[in-house]
Design a protein around this motif. Sequence first.
Motif, PDB file in Angstrom:
ATOM      1  N   THR A 316      27.402  71.227  47.746  1.00 16.90           N
ATOM      2  CA  THR A 316      28.340  72.155  47.111  1.00 16.90           C
ATOM      3  C   THR A 316      28.497  73.424  47.947  1.00 16.90           C
ATOM      4  N   SER A 317      27.389  73.936  48.454  1.00 14.49           N
ATOM      5  CA  SER A 317      27.453  75.126  49.322  1.00 14.49           C
ATOM      6  C   SER A 317      28.231  74.821  50.599  1.00 14.49           C
ATOM      7  N   LEU A 318      28.062  73.614  51.127  1.00 18.06           N
ATOM      8  CA  LEU A 318      28.797  73.207  52.333  1.00 18.06           C
ATOM      9  C   LEU A 318      30.301  73.222  52.079  1.00 18.06           C
ATOM     10  N   ILE A 319      30.722  72.659  50.944  1.00 20.09           N
ATOM     11  CA  ILE A 319      32.151  72.616  50.625  1.00 20.09           C
ATOM     12  C   ILE A 319      32.700  74.031  50.451  1.00 20.09           C
ATOM     13  N   THR A 320      31.935  74.871  49.757  1.00 17.31           N
ATOM     14  CA  THR A 320      32.395  76.242  49.502  1.00 17.31           C
ATOM     15  C   THR A 320      32.501  77.045  50.791  1.00 17.31           C
ATOM     16  N   HIS A 321      31.525  76.897  51.666  1.00 18.86           N
ATOM     17  CA  HIS A 321      31.484  77.732  52.880  1.00 18.86           C
ATOM     18  C   HIS A 321      32.531  77.298  53.896  1.00 18.86           C
ATOM     19  N   HIS A 322      32.666  76.012  54.122  1.00 14.51           N
ATOM     20  CA  HIS A 322      33.553  75.540  55.195  1.00 14.51           C
ATOM     21  C   HIS A 322      34.995  75.351  54.744  1.00 14.51           C
ATOM     22  N   GLY A 323      35.248  75.365  53.457  1.00 14.79           N
ATOM     23  CA  GLY A 323      36.622  75.355  52.958  1.00 14.79           C
ATOM     24  C   GLY A 323      37.430  74.157  53.418  1.00 14.79           C
ATOM     25  N   ASN A 324      38.534  74.440  54.117  1.00 13.92           N
ATOM     26  CA  ASN A 324      39.445  73.365  54.510  1.00 13.92           C
ATOM     27  C   ASN A 324      38.824  72.377  55.487  1.00 13.92           C
ATOM     28  N   ASN A 325      37.870  72.834  56.285  1.00 15.26           N
ATOM     29  CA  ASN A 325      37.209  71.961  57.258  1.00 15.26           C
ATOM     30  C   ASN A 325      35.951  71.301  56.712  1.00 15.26           C
ATOM     31  N   SER A 326      35.739  71.403  55.407  1.00 14.58           N
ATOM     32  CA  SER A 326      34.489  70.909  54.831  1.00 14.58           C
ATOM     33  C   SER A 326      34.351  69.396  54.983  1.00 14.58           C
ATOM     34  N   LEU A 327      35.463  68.671  55.025  1.00 12.69           N
ATOM     35  CA  LEU A 327      35.365  67.216  55.138  1.00 12.69           C
ATOM     36  C   LEU A 327      34.697  66.815  56.449  1.00 12.69           C
ATOM     37  N   LEU A 328      34.979  67.524  57.524  1.00 16.12           N
ATOM     38  CA  LEU A 328      34.357  67.200  58.814  1.00 16.12           C
ATOM     39  C   LEU A 328      32.848  67.391  58.749  1.00 16.12           C
ATOM     40  N   LEU A 433      42.263  69.203  54.659  1.00 17.18           N
ATOM     41  CA  LEU A 433      42.032  69.244  56.111  1.00 17.18           C
ATOM     42  C   LEU A 433      43.338  69.052  56.873  1.00 17.18           C
ATOM     43  N   LEU A 434      44.184  68.137  56.419  1.00 20.20           N
ATOM     44  CA  LEU A 434      45.460  67.905  57.087  1.00 20.20           C
ATOM     45  C   LEU A 434      46.378  69.119  56.978  1.00 20.20           C
TER      46      LEU A 434
END
Length: 872
Positions: A316-328, A433-434
Amino acid sequence: MSLVATDNLDSIEVLGEYEDIIPWINDTLTPDDESKADSLPELDQQITQLIASLNVACEDTASQLERAIEDVSRGVPRLTYDLHFVKDGALSLQNSLVAVRSQSRAVVPQQTDAALEQLKRLDTIKRNMEAAREVLKEAESWSTLEMEVTSLLSERNYAKAASRLSEANKSMVVFQNTPEYDPRRTLLVNLQNQLEASLSSALVAAINEQDLATCRNFFTIFSNIQRESEFRNYYNGSRRGSLATSWQDAPLVESSPDASLTFAEFLPKFYASMLTLLNQERSSIPTIFPDPAVSLSSLISSILSALQPSFAQRLTSLITHHGNNSLLELISAFRATEEFAVGVDKIIEKIKLSSPNISSTNSTSDSSQSFAPSHTRRRSMRMSMSIRTMSHRSTSGGNLKTAISADGMDWDQELFQPFLEYQLDYGALERRLLDHSLHQIISSEIGDKGAEWDQARLLRERAVDVFGAAAETLIRYETFTHGYGAVGLIQALDGFFKSFVDMWTADVNFASLAAATTTEDPASEDLSGLDYTAQDWAHFQASLHLLGSARHLSDRMSSFEVKLWSNLVETANRFKAHRNDPTNFPLVNSRGEAQILEQSSLNSAELQALLDRADQESASVRDSRQAQMLAEPLLTSARAAVSSFARTCQVSLQGTILSPLRKHLVSYASSSVWAASADPRNRAAGANDLQVPTFSLSPTNTIQRVAEGLLNLPRLFEVYADDDALSFSLRTLPHLDPELLKSIPEQTSLISELLPPSHMRRQSMASVKPAVLDPETVSTAWLSSLGQSILVHLTSDVLPQINNLSSSGSAQLASDLAYLSPIFGALNVESDELEKWKEYIGLDDEVGKSKLETADSPDHVLDIVARIRRWR
């Protein structure tokens, strides 16, 4: 009878084995010699002989059937007598059995019978006395149980104390459903707690020192007192301590802004440390536990459940921090997790192979209760001391999980379960991401010089980047969802392409394009008579180039859809092979991960329908690896956006071409000629002078110039009709005549963006080539659309603006429209509305008023003419 007839009779013998008569006839008439297969006389002779054989067989069968019926008819009356005879025999046998039983009792003397009864009574007394003795022994044992166990604990004779408690636990069944059960149960649990408390410190020390022999003895003791699960808690808690600490103290950028290590970078290091520990345990666990593979799985589950913050919270922290690039980042973590799972599988496989006796031990009933699996025995009635002492290390979701699944190997499900939430949301993550990639592509290298760019060339260059970004999604969705995210992938790509095309449709400023294009087209020298300015030519070129870019974009999208279809076909083949043979064709290497995905909502009916559709589309081209199919488009919204963009370019191009004609018509409705009351020559004559009639009024200068412009339009398309841009998407041309549209050949491509799905053909690309439109067809379509557009402008926007129309003005307008009508006809333009204008304008006032009053249905042209002619 001939030999052939005999063979036919033999064939008739097996007639009953056939469910259908047709196969039997074919088998019977098939000649043994294949060379005679085409001989009609031979076949006719066989049929004749077969018919004769069938007649004979029918007669024989009828005779046998009649004899059988006669036999049955004779036997049925006797059947009642036989049944009655059997009934009498059964009754006689029953009476005989009763008499034998009475005689057998009378044979035994009375003294013998009394002795037997005495023996039976004594046996009952003996058994009751033995049971009472056992109860008394148990009672005596329980009376000294606490003192004995306490004494043994003070002497540190833990094994004997555990054995004594085990015996006491077995005797608890004696007190079942009695008032003594609960007090004795409470005493037993208290003594077990004392034993566990006495062993806890020594156990933890033995585990830390890796004293395997002592750990093994302690495991036996804990098993004897039904505390095997508590022993596992102590062991797992001690072994996971360093890993839990490294996880909790990791300096990650997702939780600390001063850190430099991302979670995706830290996770492989953590997994490496965990694999090192598991490799060490591969030699330790078999020495301690009777089920090493299950125990190792329990250790992994214990480590994962004790992580603080939990794995899910880290994601969850990863998704919040990296935002649009979180999928990578998420995919990087997921790959590391899959690699770790493969490493763990290898360790478990090795530990299974090194313990061949475990399978036989687990497959049979345990003769010793000490090694019985913990989930098959009744758990203690209080919370274990080990759980109480380690509860602060458990996750927020609940206590430490040590329960073992049906096969005890559920560690991989706990490992991959935190990713499921984001796998289910894959489509939205991919779209984010796109969209971020699209923003970077659009905003790169433009800055303040955006107006100086050739927008058509820029669109082509941006399309390369856009389709490159889209191609990367095919790898991501396969890596992260193993094909289960196909539906989300298509939705994300469809929205991504649509957003890209819509940006150009909505934001392109054609005026700035015209200003940016300074080079005049050489062909403009031959078309100088069309009244186009240099800016008009620049605008024309910019729009034409953009329309060509739209064609380029459509072709690239078709090629990408072919690649997307190919990927879906491969996914469908994998799913199909997995359904037929799951063991040899797994979709995912980890069994737990496979179960999670298969049971999730990703495995939906929509996904199965998509894969079935891909499988059906590929059925016709499976024999050719290079062949591609014509299929319904996957990216429907993107296709519609391309068509909309093409239409926008066509409208802009038409606006430029028709701009001189529209300029001529700007003041046409406000001309003073419409309100003139008489011919100027008649107004100049005196009252008694002869009135000169006016015949064949000439069209106004405005209409003459419009007509000249329309007649010059074919010259324009003589120069540009060969341009591929003009032949693209003719079906989106505004106001194109439907009848003319039917005559235009279909421009079949990989996936047509024009025809509705019900008209799509599914054929091999090798056998279908795109239709090439000849310049004449292209010119005809464009001229018809241009003529219809200016005609709609004239009848809908210009003529209704006339405020007042006198009789002479009506005559002039009728002359203008009559002059234009054949010119529009030469451009393949037909309009019922123009004909109505000509008809109604030419009516006398009385006739017009009468027609207005007798009109059966609303006619907006008649209403407009009535207003400007003052018929109301």
